[in-house]
Design a protein around this motif. Sequence first.
Motif, PDB file in Angstrom:
ATOM      1  N   LEU A   1       3.372   5.754  -3.088  1.00 15.28           N
ATOM      2  CA  LEU A   1       4.562   6.455  -3.558  1.00 15.28           C
ATOM      3  C   LEU A   1       4.647   6.419  -5.081  1.00 15.28           C
ATOM      4  O   LEU A   1       5.013   7.412  -5.716  1.00 15.28           O
ATOM      5  CB  LEU A   1       5.807   5.811  -2.936  1.00 15.28           C
TER       6      LEU A   1
ATOM      7  N   SER B   1       0.836  -1.203   0.000  1.00 17.58           N
ATOM      8  CA  SER B   1       0.000   0.000   0.000  1.00 17.58           C
ATOM      9  C   SER B   1       0.870   1.253   0.000  1.00 17.58           C
ATOM     10  O   SER B   1       0.587   2.220  -0.721  1.00 17.58           O
ATOM     11  CB  SER B   1      -0.927  -0.001   1.211  1.00 17.58           C
ATOM     12  N   CYS B   2       1.950   1.218   0.774  1.00 19.18           N
ATOM     13  CA  CYS B   2       2.882   2.350   0.797  1.00 19.18           C
ATOM     14  C   CYS B   2       3.566   2.515  -0.556  1.00 19.18           C
ATOM     15  O   CYS B   2       3.729   3.631  -1.064  1.00 19.18           O
ATOM     16  CB  CYS B   2       3.922   2.152   1.896  1.00 19.18           C
ATOM     17  N   TYR B   3       3.982   1.402  -1.145  1.00 25.49           N
ATOM     18  CA  TYR B   3       4.647   1.446  -2.448  1.00 25.49           C
ATOM     19  C   TYR B   3       3.702   2.023  -3.513  1.00 25.49           C
ATOM     20  O   TYR B   3       4.095   2.861  -4.327  1.00 25.49           O
ATOM     21  CB  TYR B   3       5.091   0.040  -2.836  1.00 25.49           C
TER      22      TYR B   3
END
Length: 530
Positions: free
Chosen positions: A86, A81-83
Amino acid sequence: MSVKKYGVFIAYSAVVDLRREGLGRHLAAFVRGAAGRDDIRLVLAYPWWLQGALESLFEEEGISFSSFEALNTKKNPILLSCYNFLRRWKKRRRKEEGRHSKLFDLFNRMRSKSLRGLVSARGITGFVCYGGACCLIFGLPALGYFVKNVLCGMKFFRKNRLLSFVKNKFFLSHEELKKDRLVSHLYSMMEEGELSKLVDLVNSRDDVQAWYCPTSFWPHFNNVQKPKLTCLPDVVLSDFPIKFAELNSRFPISYDRVKTTLLGGEHFVTYSEYVKWHTLVGKFAHSPEKVHVIRHGASVLNEYLTVDAGENSLAATESFSRSLMLSALKKSPLKYGREFQNPDVEFLFYASQFRPNKNIYTLLQAFRLLLRSHYRQIKLVLTGTTEALPELDELIRNLELENDVLCLHGLTTQELAACYNKAQLSVNPTLFEGGFPFTFTESLSVGTPVVMSRIPVVTECITDATLDNVMLFDPYDSVDMANRILWALDNREALFEMQEPLYKNMIQRSWKHVVTDHFEVLDQIGIERC
């Protein structure tokens, strides 16, 4: 009636758009073919990150999610989810000439509204509110500039390795982010864990008789304990290793995955005799009895253009095709292409992603011969993006073809059908494919003839010497390619009539036949396992 369950193992990456991938279209055709069977129920096993991609693919292809059973990992890892956040943040649209981004437009509107409110405020409350809004709106850009260019450049931040590391990763460009070694390593670790969980889910399903994997990029499939069948479309990575390695630093990893899958697999299916004997039997020493050749079903596109309007159906279909062509032209990344408003211009069409084996370079050389040596007034329309092969931009400029080549990436299936329909001729100059190219039936289904490369998977199917001579060319020879295109343009109707019998024969094989052939092989290997 008893219902047999067969599984399909899918593990495409989290960033793939299946609608734009040949394997995605193959998957959709396979699922559609199985959906019409009352005695078969498909179980699709996939990591949760593919949920959105599958929904988009099946929606575009008109396939209901209720036509199969979904088996997935339910949630995405927080790291993914973070990737994704970003990646989306990095992948901002480049500002086009004369236009601003939506965010910048919103900022301008808010600024103007706040300033108008401030200067026209009559009460103290309104003055304070609008004044505060102005301070906030004008202060945020200054704060951002200060953090990025002043604070991050201070000695403390430069010397603090952790903060410096975070800053450097955060300000990587989108392309740098995809190639970053740490990001790739973390992504691979995450993928490894999720696919291991997926395999555990697959092995828990005792009601599924056998499993099928539509490509050879996922060695985790070898850990499935039920009878399994792996599809090998091709090993194009090994046929063009240098060029693929130049384009992608992960090439060794991708090839190792394919190699591991093939060395550890049990039974295989290919689309052509050439791949069976040249690759699986010749290179990987598999027994011919373990390799099954199942040819594609016909891919036709006429259903996406046909308009039922009674006596006016033909005119309505033509008008619909023109409107779709105009829509497709707007997807050009260049201003010239987006402003090109003539859907009736004569053009050659090649529907393909830009990859080393697709032979775009020789096609451009041949196309230049048509323009400069034979003085043909014609365009070339491609469906790839030059981001995949950056040197293509330079080659197009060097050949002075900037106003003659249009790259329309991200077409819908309807727009693709319209491009085929409006083209004078479809061209497929590929150096290698795993099976007979879809170009042939897709193009002829909407009334456009085709010229193609003389490669093994094509000559397996075109055995008529006359047809071979008029529609096939040497893909390594730009002059031969140009001559074949010229003859086809001058003899368009005659070529179509010559190709029509082969087309009618090919469309007899539907994807239901393909699915049935796969299920027969799955039954066979299940019996052998017992």
